[in-house]
Design an enzyme around this catalytic site. Structure first.
Site, short mmCIF file in Angstrom:
data_model
loop_
_atom_site.label_atom_id
_atom_site.label_comp_id
_atom_site.label_asym_id
_atom_site.label_seq_id
_atom_site.Cartn_x
_atom_site.Cartn_y
_atom_site.Cartn_z
N THR A 152 8.00 4.61 1.42
CA THR A 152 6.62 4.82 0.97
C THR A 152 6.12 3.52 0.36
O THR A 152 6.80 2.50 0.36
CB THR A 152 6.54 5.94 -0.08
OG1 THR A 152 7.10 5.47 -1.32
CG2 THR A 152 7.32 7.18 0.38
N CYS A 153 4.91 3.56 -0.21
CA CYS A 153 4.36 2.35 -0.81
C CYS A 153 5.13 1.95 -2.06
O CYS A 153 5.10 0.78 -2.47
CB CYS A 153 2.89 2.55 -1.15
SG CYS A 153 2.56 3.87 -2.33
N ARG A 155 8.59 2.81 -2.61
CA ARG A 155 10.05 2.83 -2.46
C ARG A 155 10.47 2.72 -1.00
O ARG A 155 9.72 3.09 -0.08
CB ARG A 155 10.62 4.11 -3.07
CG ARG A 155 10.25 5.38 -2.35
CD ARG A 155 10.69 6.62 -3.14
NE ARG A 155 9.89 6.79 -4.34
CZ ARG A 155 10.36 6.62 -5.58
NH1 ARG A 155 11.61 6.28 -5.77
NH2 ARG A 155 9.56 6.80 -6.62
N SER A 212 7.97 8.62 -10.00
CA SER A 212 6.77 7.96 -9.50
C SER A 212 6.12 7.13 -10.60
O SER A 212 6.36 7.35 -11.79
CB SER A 212 5.77 9.00 -8.99
OG SER A 212 6.32 9.76 -7.93
N GLU A 217 3.13 12.99 -9.51
CA GLU A 217 2.39 12.68 -8.28
C GLU A 217 2.75 13.67 -7.17
O GLU A 217 3.93 13.96 -6.95
CB GLU A 217 2.73 11.25 -7.84
CG GLU A 217 2.10 10.86 -6.52
CD GLU A 217 2.87 9.74 -5.81
OE1 GLU A 217 2.53 9.45 -4.66
OE2 GLU A 217 3.82 9.21 -6.41
N GLN A 219 1.84 13.44 -3.80
CA GLN A 219 1.97 12.91 -2.45
C GLN A 219 3.42 12.68 -2.06
O GLN A 219 3.79 12.80 -0.90
CB GLN A 219 1.18 11.61 -2.32
CG GLN A 219 1.02 11.15 -0.88
CD GLN A 219 0.09 9.96 -0.75
OE1 GLN A 219 -0.38 9.42 -1.74
NE2 GLN A 219 -0.18 9.55 0.47
N GLY A 296 -7.10 6.78 6.38
CA GLY A 296 -5.94 7.66 6.53
C GLY A 296 -5.76 8.51 5.29
O GLY A 296 -6.72 8.78 4.55
N LYS A 297 -4.51 8.94 5.03
CA LYS A 297 -4.25 9.82 3.88
C LYS A 297 -4.63 9.15 2.57
O LYS A 297 -5.31 9.73 1.73
CB LYS A 297 -2.77 10.21 3.86
CG LYS A 297 -2.34 11.08 5.04
CD LYS A 297 -0.85 11.38 4.97
CE LYS A 297 -0.41 12.21 6.17
NZ LYS A 297 1.06 12.48 6.14
N MET A 298 -4.21 7.90 2.39
CA MET A 298 -4.50 7.18 1.15
C MET A 298 -5.99 6.91 1.03
O MET A 298 -6.59 7.08 -0.04
CB MET A 298 -3.71 5.87 1.11
CG MET A 298 -2.21 6.04 1.10
SD MET A 298 -1.57 6.63 -0.47
CE MET A 298 -1.59 5.11 -1.40
#
Length: 554
Positions: A152-153, A155, A212, A217, A219, A296-298
């Site tokens: 992920t952004c 990790r 997180s 969080e 997400q 997108g999702k973010m």
């Protein structure tokens, strides 16, 4: 604080704050579970490597064993033995990796926002579409039996079932170095390594949102679910790893349902919006021109949080208009203007605040582009704000050298969540009670798998004797034995075997349905192996390694 009258009503903070220094205490807070004595097994004396790392301003996380280069040197010495010695013999004679038990280990190896800067993490980022390939490559390593990737952004963590802890970690680290181009020595400074119960506990904390940047969080739970969805049917996403991630999903759901950890919490996207508010000047009449790159999702979450903060107009750049149109339909009384990717630079030149959140592997905004942009309104502060929450980053780092621009990335979001520490600690402690319970259940399930080979071997042993004795019996009865009588003899033999095996099988089961401890069950397993001669000449782990070595030599 942002007022209800507009988006850009916030108090600016000093721009000279050093992220690592300002967030050091916060990082310890987010890993506070490492300090709370829920499990004494997670405490140990810091190694020399860890002490040195902390002196270099890296955050000390007690639950993570930061591997020193010494372990790699020892492995290199083992590897340098004469080629005439077979790989299996090297494994069997190695003092560091002698196999004393037929038990593999669950290992977590990775880097995250607490241990490595974004400059390192982005080099190891693995797109979701490439997770199956990564699993296959990892499981092709000699000492890796199962694998999963969580990228992920914040990790990039790899979870494996390793036939040998030391050698498994070494192989995975070398694989990470190979795909990223980051030297092993540099990875070893930033990575964390966790084994068995600690690895399980870590993943459960991740899924629950305790690890997180923003506590609670939501997400990350969806990303853990995606690991399971992507891994289905992929060779190497085996029983233990699949069970681990499915249990992690259960933990994430329970924590969010049974505690109020999600109340008032924010995602990375909303923290990015709050960071922009913090960095803009205070006057409410300074309404910034906002650009969002990526829908997108973010990007969708960024847009929703901008609207929640009072932003009434924004430009969204995306490859296609479909996603932007869908977002526009979900929100009312807000002007969302779509622009194609080809007009991104022109839109950025007219924007005061730019949020970037695409999956691009290369930077979208280069220094040579940004330095040609006209200056922003002095009421905005004289600097164009880039809030880059993409990993890999969408804005070239040297853009920060321009006096007209200021860049913030995912690592800078930590200062947004400095407030309400005591409340977050209380919520996290409630979540830890659930995690402890779930870790215990998972460990019991995983340990129950250890007796399965003995159960199968004992059943096969009894079946061979039963079939042989039935054949002898029928041969003595002559050829005129009816089918009904043969069936009766067969049923009799099966019934006797099942009744004789019932007791031993019950003493091998480890499903929590009785009062027997794990140590008692494992003792029973070892006793049955000795009594019935079920052990093989070499251990189960060595058999698996032999098979892997033979496969690679073909």
């Amino acid at each position: 604080m942002a007022s209800s009258s507009g988006f850009a009503t916030s108090i600016a903070l000093p721009k000279t704050t050093t992220t690592m220094e300002s967030s050091s205490s916060l990082l310890h807070l987010h890993n506070f579970s490492s300090y709370v004595p829920f499990s004494s097994s997670r405490f140990h004396k810091p190694s020399k490597a860890i002490t040195m790392a902390s002196q270099r301003a890296f955050v000390f996380i007690p639950k993570c064993d930061v591997a020193s280069s010494g372990a790699l040197i020892r492995d290199d010495k083992i590897e340098s033995k004469p080629a005439s010695i077979s790989a299996l013999e090297m494994l069997k004679t190695s003092a560091a990796d002698r196999y004393t038990k037929d038990r593999s280990s669950v290992v977590a190896i990775g880097l995250n926002v607490h241990t490595a800067p974004v400059e390192i993490r982005e080099k190891l980022s693995i797109p979701e579409a490439q997770w199956p390939q990564a699993i296959s490559e990892l499981c092709a390593l000699n000492h890796i039996e199962e694998a999963a990737v969580l990228s992920t952004c914040n990790r990039m963590e790899i979870y494996v079932v390793a036939l040998s802890q030391n050698r498994g970690v070494k192989e995975v680290t070398e694989w990470m170095s190979k795909i990223s181009g980051v030297p092993v020595s540099e990875l070893s400074q930033h990575r964390f390594v966790l084994y068995n119960k600690d690895a399980v506990n870590h993943l459960f904390e991740v899924s629950a949102g305790l690890d997180s940047v923003v506590l609670g969080e939501g997400q990350i739970l969806a990303q853990v679910k995606q690991v399971v969805k992507t891994g289905q049917g992929v060779p190497g996403f085996g029983r233990k790893i699949s069970g681990l991630f499915k249990n992690a999903i259960t933990v994430g759901k329970r924590v969010r349902t049974e505690t109020n950890i999600s109340t008032g919490s924010v995602s990375v996207s909303s923290a990015a919006v709050d960071l922009a508010l913090m960095k803009l000047p205070e006057p409410s009449y300074a309404n910034p021109r906002v650009l969002v790159v990526g829908a997108g999702k973010m990007g969708k979450l960024v847009i929703k949080h901008l609207v929640a903060k009072g932003c009434k107009k924004m430009v969204v750049v995306n490859r296609s208009e479909d996603r932007v149109a869908a977002i526009r339909n979900d929100i009312k009384d807000v002007e969302v203007i779509y622009k194609p990717l080809s007009e991104m630079l022109a839109c950025a030149a007219e924007a005061d605040v730019i949020f970037t959140c695409t999956a691009s592997k290369t930077p979208l905004f280069l220094k040579e582009h940004v330095q040609t942009f006209p200056p922003v309104n002095h009421q905005i502060g004289g600097q164009r704000l880039f809030i880059d929450i993409a990993v890999p980053r969408n804005v070239e780092s040297c853009v920060s050298n321009l006096e007209t621009s200021c860049i913030y990335n995912v690592d800078d979001l930590k200062e947004v969540v400095e407030a309400n520490k005591e409340d977050r600690i209380r919520k996290a402690m409630e979540a830890q009670a659930i995690i402890m319970e779930e870790v215990k259940q998972f460990e019991a399930w995983k340990d129950s798998l250890e007796t399965v080979p003995t159960i199968k071997k004992l059943r096969a042993y009894a079946e061979r004797i039963r079939a042989s004795e039935v054949d002898k019996c029928l041969s003595k009865m002559g050829e005129d034995v009816t089918k009904k009588k043969k069936g009766a003899v067969y049923d009799l033999s099966v019934g006797i075997v099942n009744k004789l095996l019932h007791g031993p099988m019950q003493h091998l089961r480890c499903d929590g349905s009785d009062s027997r401890t794990l140590s008692e069950i494992l003792e029973n397993m070892q006793a049955l192996n000795r009594i019935f001669g079920l052990d093989t000449d070499i251990s189960l782990l060595e058999q698996k390694i032999r098979a892997k070595i033979e496969q690679t030599q073909k």
